[in-house]
Enzyme design. Structure first.
Site, PDB file in Angstrom:
ATOM      1  N   CYS A   1       6.099   5.299   8.919  1.00  0.00           N
ATOM      2  CA  CYS A   1       6.510   4.680   7.756  1.00  0.00           C
ATOM      3  C   CYS A   1       7.948   4.848   7.584  1.00  0.00           C
ATOM      4  O   CYS A   1       8.880   3.758   7.381  1.00  0.00           O
ATOM      5  CB  CYS A   1       5.666   4.878   6.675  1.00  0.00           C
TER       6      CYS A   1
ATOM      7  N   GLU B   1       0.642  -1.200   0.061  1.00  0.00           N
ATOM      8  CA  GLU B   1       0.138   0.101  -0.089  1.00  0.00           C
ATOM      9  C   GLU B   1       0.880   1.353   0.012  1.00  0.00           C
ATOM     10  O   GLU B   1       2.030   1.189   0.623  1.00  0.00           O
ATOM     11  CB  GLU B   1      -0.748  -0.226   1.366  1.00  0.00           C
TER      12      GLU B   1
ATOM     13  N   PHE C   1       9.279  16.210  -2.435  1.00  0.00           N
ATOM     14  CA  PHE C   1      10.110  15.653  -1.597  1.00  0.00           C
ATOM     15  C   PHE C   1      11.496  16.429  -1.540  1.00  0.00           C
ATOM     16  O   PHE C   1      12.647  15.543  -1.178  1.00  0.00           O
ATOM     17  CB  PHE C   1      10.198  13.967  -1.421  1.00  0.00           C
ATOM     18  N   LEU C   2      11.362  17.702  -1.882  1.00  0.00           N
ATOM     19  CA  LEU C   2      12.537  18.385  -1.717  1.00  0.00           C
ATOM     20  C   LEU C   2      12.640  19.454  -0.835  1.00  0.00           C
ATOM     21  O   LEU C   2      13.051  20.592  -1.225  1.00  0.00           O
ATOM     22  CB  LEU C   2      13.270  18.693  -3.280  1.00  0.00           C
TER      23      LEU C   2
END
Ligand code: UGA
Length: 426
Positions: free
Chosen positions: A241, A132, A230-231
């Protein structure tokens, strides 16, 4: 993840029975309440229940006789050494084994590479690993718009059942063997974590060389091989996670006597981020003892009340250890945070939290904080300093309200780098 997935499947027209062993959670769900904060999920669950497609029980044996597929979505939390604890998965497998043959068993929990093949040897029916990729805070949206569906099995007929199930979502399907599917999950989270640590490292260098890290990220992200996501530099990645999966992957590698140097560095950079943030604040305030610090944001990211491995809490804890008074606010995670860190002073109103503060810290990227009346905040604080731990991009507004703003990548003045800041490089 289990509840979002179940409610999403119901929306696609399937009849789903959720098995929940925690009596308090089961009670809440049976009374129409979702026992955690996830945007859009309560509505999705309510619709599914009203449509008669979603129900809740604590009895797998009672739930499964008519089910053609059993999905295992239980947690795999870290053991003290970082290894994933799969005991809850084992419990579900044992219960499924007692149910006998005839149905498909699908593991959605994140499990160490090799687990699915081991489970297959114990169950009479086909087994699939189907990871997932939902994110907390946007789980419902992610369910309906997945980037990909990964189906790991050695039984082609089982793969066909799952492909049909996901077809309405229109996502690309990757069919593979179970170990590859298990590794896709770990490698994806490890790569996301790597991007965050990478930009954090670049931000740290920017602080010394006079470059603007947000423009650096923008300029890098326009290259499709890199991508813009994601920078965002800040106090690092947290949650249930990314850190956990990275440690579990390292532990798997260690079992084979491997030393993945890059992945080890990703974790070390992440830990250093929090320390550097607090060090920087200490320099700005000329000491933390007896200073009053307002923390805005406790959840590990916006859109959730989850504080598991929250970098915000790690920072708050360090501040306390160095003698600061910490006044904290979060739009959703106050109760959860108070359970794990009762020593903070908690406020339901952000304006109360900032009153009398020597510094205001932005530690979770809640949109609410961008919308604050920062002039009112300015009137309430003792010293007009905001340290942005999340690159929220509101520095101009803060400056207009009269604040000194320090954010990731802001030039470092007033002290030479300490040796410990770069120790991980050696
Ligand atoms: C992550 C993955 O993104 C999901 O695809 C995956 O399904 C999920 O883990 C899981 O394995 O269950 P999640 O933990 O909900 O999802 O959160 P992320 O959006 O990945 O953010 C993780 C952390 O990184 C947060 O603390 C966030 O603030 C931080 N982050 C993210 C940054 O510091 N900078 C960024 O640019 C992006």
């Amino acid at each position: 993840m289990g509840l979002t997935f179940a409610a999403g499947l119901s929306r696609l027209g399937h009849r789903v029975t959720c098995v929940e062993k925690d009596p308090a959670k089961l009670h809440a769900l049976r009374h129409g309440r979702v026992p955690f904060h996830e945007p859009g999920l309560a509505e999705l669950v309510r619709e599914a229940r009203e449509g008669g497609l979603l129900r809740f029980t604590d009895d797998l044996a009672g739930a499964a006789p008519t089910a053609s597929v059993v999905f295992c979505a239980v947690g795999t939390p870290p053991k003290p050494n970082g290894e994933a604890d799969t005991s809850a998965v084992e419990e579900v497998v044992e219960a499924a084994r007692r149910l006998g043959s005839g149905r498909l068993f699908v593991i959605k929990s994140t499990v160490p590479v090799g687990t699915t093949d081991r489970v297959s040897r114990r169950l009479p029916g086909p087994v699939v690993y189907n990871p997932e990729f939902l994110r907390e805070g946007s789980a419902v949206e992610d369910f309906f718009h997945p980037y990909r569906v990964v189906i790991g099995t050695r039984t082609p007929a089982a793969a066909a059942v799952l492909e049909a199930l996901y077809r309405p979502l229109g996502a690309p399907v990757v069919r593979t063997d179970p170990p590859t599917a298990e590794m896709i999950k770990y490698a994806s989270n490890a790569f996301l974590a790597t991007k965050v640590s990478f930009i954090n490292e670049i931000a740290h260098i920017c602080e010394y060389v006079g470059a603007d890290v947000s423009r650096v990220a923008e300029g890098m992200g326009l290259d499709p091989r890199i991508g813009p996501h994601f920078l965002r530099p800040g106090i690092g990645f947290g949650g249930s996670c990314l850190p956990k999966d990275l440690r579990a992957l390292l532990e798997t590698a260690r079992e084979y006597l491997l030393e993945p140097a890059l992945l080890q560095a990703v974790l070390r950079v992440n830990e250093a981020q929090r320390r550097r943030f607090v060090d920087r604040l200490e320099v700005l305030l000329e000491g933390l003892a007896d200073k009053t610090v307002a923390v805005l944001g406790l959840a590990f990211k916006a859109g959730t009340d989850d504080v598991r491995e929250s970098p915000a809490l790690a920072v708050a804890e360090r501040l306390l250890a160095r003698g600061a008074q910490v006044r904290a606010h979060d739009p959703a995670a106050l109760e959860a945070a108070a359970r794990v860190l009762p020593a903070l002073s908690y406020f339901a109103e952000p304006y109360e939290a900032v009153t009398g503060a020597d510094a205001v810290l932005l530690l979770t990227d809640w949109p609410e904080y961008r919308e604050l009346d920062w002039r009112e905040v300015r009137r309430r604080v003792r010293r007009p300093l905001v340290v942005d731990g999340r690159s929220t991009g509101i520095a101009p507004r803060l400056a207009a309200a009269g604040f000194q703003v320090v954010e990731p990548g802001s030039p470092v003045r007033g002290r030479a780098p300490r040796a410990e800041d770069s120790e991980w490089l050696t």
